[in-house]
Design a protein around this motif. Structure first.
Motif, PDB file in Angstrom:
ATOM      1  N   ALA A  32      -6.167  15.235  -4.249  1.00 28.77           N
ATOM      2  CA  ALA A  32      -6.164  14.767  -2.866  1.00 28.77           C
ATOM      3  C   ALA A  32      -5.316  15.645  -1.968  1.00 28.77           C
ATOM      4  O   ALA A  32      -4.424  16.350  -2.421  1.00 28.77           O
ATOM      5  N   LEU A  33      -5.612  15.550  -0.684  1.00 25.15           N
ATOM      6  CA  LEU A  33      -4.749  16.053   0.377  1.00 25.15           C
ATOM      7  C   LEU A  33      -3.998  14.852   0.925  1.00 25.15           C
ATOM      8  O   LEU A  33      -4.513  13.730   0.917  1.00 25.15           O
ATOM      9  N   VAL A  34      -2.782  15.064   1.422  1.00 28.99           N
ATOM     10  CA  VAL A  34      -1.981  13.963   1.949  1.00 28.99           C
ATOM     11  C   VAL A  34      -1.867  14.101   3.456  1.00 28.99           C
ATOM     12  O   VAL A  34      -1.430  15.137   3.964  1.00 28.99           O
ATOM     13  N   ASP A  35      -2.283  13.057   4.169  1.00 30.55           N
ATOM     14  CA  ASP A  35      -2.115  12.982   5.617  1.00 30.55           C
ATOM     15  C   ASP A  35      -0.802  12.273   5.873  1.00 30.55           C
ATOM     16  O   ASP A  35      -0.686  11.054   5.687  1.00 30.55           O
ATOM     17  N   SER A  36       0.206  13.024   6.296  1.00 28.76           N
ATOM     18  CA  SER A  36       1.558  12.468   6.427  1.00 28.76           C
ATOM     19  C   SER A  36       1.713  11.508   7.602  1.00 28.76           C
ATOM     20  O   SER A  36       2.741  10.864   7.740  1.00 28.76           O
ATOM     21  N   ALA A  37       0.694  11.375   8.427  1.00 26.73           N
ATOM     22  CA  ALA A  37       0.767  10.468   9.566  1.00 26.73           C
ATOM     23  C   ALA A  37       0.127   9.111   9.270  1.00 26.73           C
ATOM     24  O   ALA A  37       0.200   8.207  10.093  1.00 26.73           O
ATOM     25  N   ARG A  38      -0.481   8.967   8.090  1.00 31.57           N
ATOM     26  CA  ARG A  38      -1.231   7.734   7.822  1.00 31.57           C
ATOM     27  C   ARG A  38      -0.840   7.125   6.482  1.00 31.57           C
ATOM     28  O   ARG A  38      -0.251   7.787   5.636  1.00 31.57           O
ATOM     29  N   THR A  39      -1.185   5.866   6.293  1.00 30.68           N
ATOM     30  CA  THR A  39      -0.932   5.160   5.035  1.00 30.68           C
ATOM     31  C   THR A  39      -2.166   4.328   4.677  1.00 30.68           C
ATOM     32  O   THR A  39      -3.008   4.048   5.526  1.00 30.68           O
ATOM     33  N   LEU A  89      -1.667  -3.584 -12.884  1.00 30.77           N
ATOM     34  CA  LEU A  89      -0.610  -4.060 -12.000  1.00 30.77           C
ATOM     35  C   LEU A  89      -0.587  -3.239 -10.722  1.00 30.77           C
ATOM     36  O   LEU A  89      -0.403  -2.027 -10.756  1.00 30.77           O
ATOM     37  N   LYS A  90      -0.757  -3.909  -9.591  1.00 33.00           N
ATOM     38  CA  LYS A  90      -0.844  -3.216  -8.311  1.00 33.00           C
ATOM     39  C   LYS A  90       0.544  -3.074  -7.700  1.00 33.00           C
ATOM     40  O   LYS A  90       1.328  -4.019  -7.688  1.00 33.00           O
ATOM     41  N   MET A  91       0.827  -1.871  -7.189  1.00 32.30           N
ATOM     42  CA  MET A  91       2.104  -1.609  -6.528  1.00 32.30           C
ATOM     43  C   MET A  91       1.922  -0.455  -5.557  1.00 32.30           C
ATOM     44  O   MET A  91       0.885   0.212  -5.562  1.00 32.30           O
ATOM     45  N   LEU A  92       2.939  -0.232  -4.730  1.00 30.32           N
ATOM     46  CA  LEU A  92       2.875   0.853  -3.760  1.00 30.32           C
ATOM     47  C   LEU A  92       3.529   2.104  -4.320  1.00 30.32           C
ATOM     48  O   LEU A  92       4.513   2.039  -5.039  1.00 30.32           O
ATOM     49  N   ALA A  93       2.963   3.252  -3.951  1.00 27.06           N
ATOM     50  CA  ALA A  93       3.513   4.538  -4.358  1.00 27.06           C
ATOM     51  C   ALA A  93       3.675   5.413  -3.125  1.00 27.06           C
ATOM     52  O   ALA A  93       2.872   5.356  -2.190  1.00 27.06           O
ATOM     53  N   ARG A  94       4.735   6.211  -3.149  1.00 22.40           N
ATOM     54  CA  ARG A  94       4.949   7.208  -2.096  1.00 22.40           C
ATOM     55  C   ARG A  94       4.376   8.525  -2.582  1.00 22.40           C
ATOM     56  O   ARG A  94       4.689   8.977  -3.687  1.00 22.40           O
ATOM     57  N   LEU A  95       3.538   9.161  -1.774  1.00 23.02           N
ATOM     58  CA  LEU A  95       2.962  10.462  -2.104  1.00 23.02           C
ATOM     59  C   LEU A  95       3.798  11.521  -1.391  1.00 23.02           C
ATOM     60  O   LEU A  95       3.882  11.518  -0.165  1.00 23.02           O
TER      61      LEU A  95
END
Length: 197
Positions: free
Chosen positions: A163-170, A52-58
């Protein structure tokens, strides 16, 4: 003259030893796992085994991960504590939300202090998710996130070493993990739909 040659020899020997020790130190660094992905602060995931595909906030500001859950029901299955809950999630913009009922064994319960200062007890479960085309087993605490934009929040523990999180991108990765997108069948306009009895 001999003093100058002796000084150059010791200088040369020092340089050789520094280079050799640097290569030894760099060999130690290769034993550490390297981060494989750079992800945005919002990514698509798949909840396994259903795909099941959904969006997640990192969120690197959160230590733990959380999953949206409503109608949480605690019960016994054999000698173990289990939980049953409803997960509501959106698939894509403009499409209706979906709902799935999930049953999982409870790993533990923990108290989480809210920003208001009130402590709340939450059940913790584990779930497999597909993130950046890899399956990861993640611990989630259960909380009703329907008022928030994303049903899943991935915290530092889930992201560490991944992973590293790039807070400016999605949306920098895909979440396929072997799932093949189903093609929509073209329906014959005269085809009759039957309701099974």
């Amino acid at each position: 003259m001999i003093t100058i040659i002796r000084g150059q020899f010791f200088f040369f020997l020092t340089i050789v030893l520094l280079i050799a020790s640097g290569s030894v130190l760099s060999d130690d660094k290769t034993d550490q796992p390297e981060l494989q992905h750079i992800l945005g602060w919002v990514e698509s995931i798949r909840l396994e085994p259903w795909g099941l595909k959904m969006l997640a906030r990192l969120d690197t500001g959160a230590n733990t991960s959380s999953m949206s859950a409503r109608d949480i029901y605690h019960f016994k299955k054999g000698n173990k504590d289990w939980v049953r809950f409803i997960l509501d999630f959106g698939t894509e913009k403009g499409k209706p939300n979906r709902t799935i009922e999930i049953e999982r064994p409870i790993l533990r319960s923990l108290k989480i202090k809210q920003h208001s200062g009130v402590s709340e007890e939450r059940h913790v479960i584990t779930m497999d998710i597909c993130l950046a085309n890899e399956v990861h087993n993640i611990e989630f605490n259960l909380i009703d996130r329907r008022a928030l934009n994303y049903p899943i929040l991935l915290g530092r523990r889930a992201l560490a070493g991944v992973a590293l999180v790039d807070s400016a991108r999605t949306h920098l990765s895909k979440a396929d993990c072997g799932h093949v997108k189903k093609k929509k069948k073209k329906r014959d306009p005269l085809e009759k739909l039957t309701i099974p009895e």
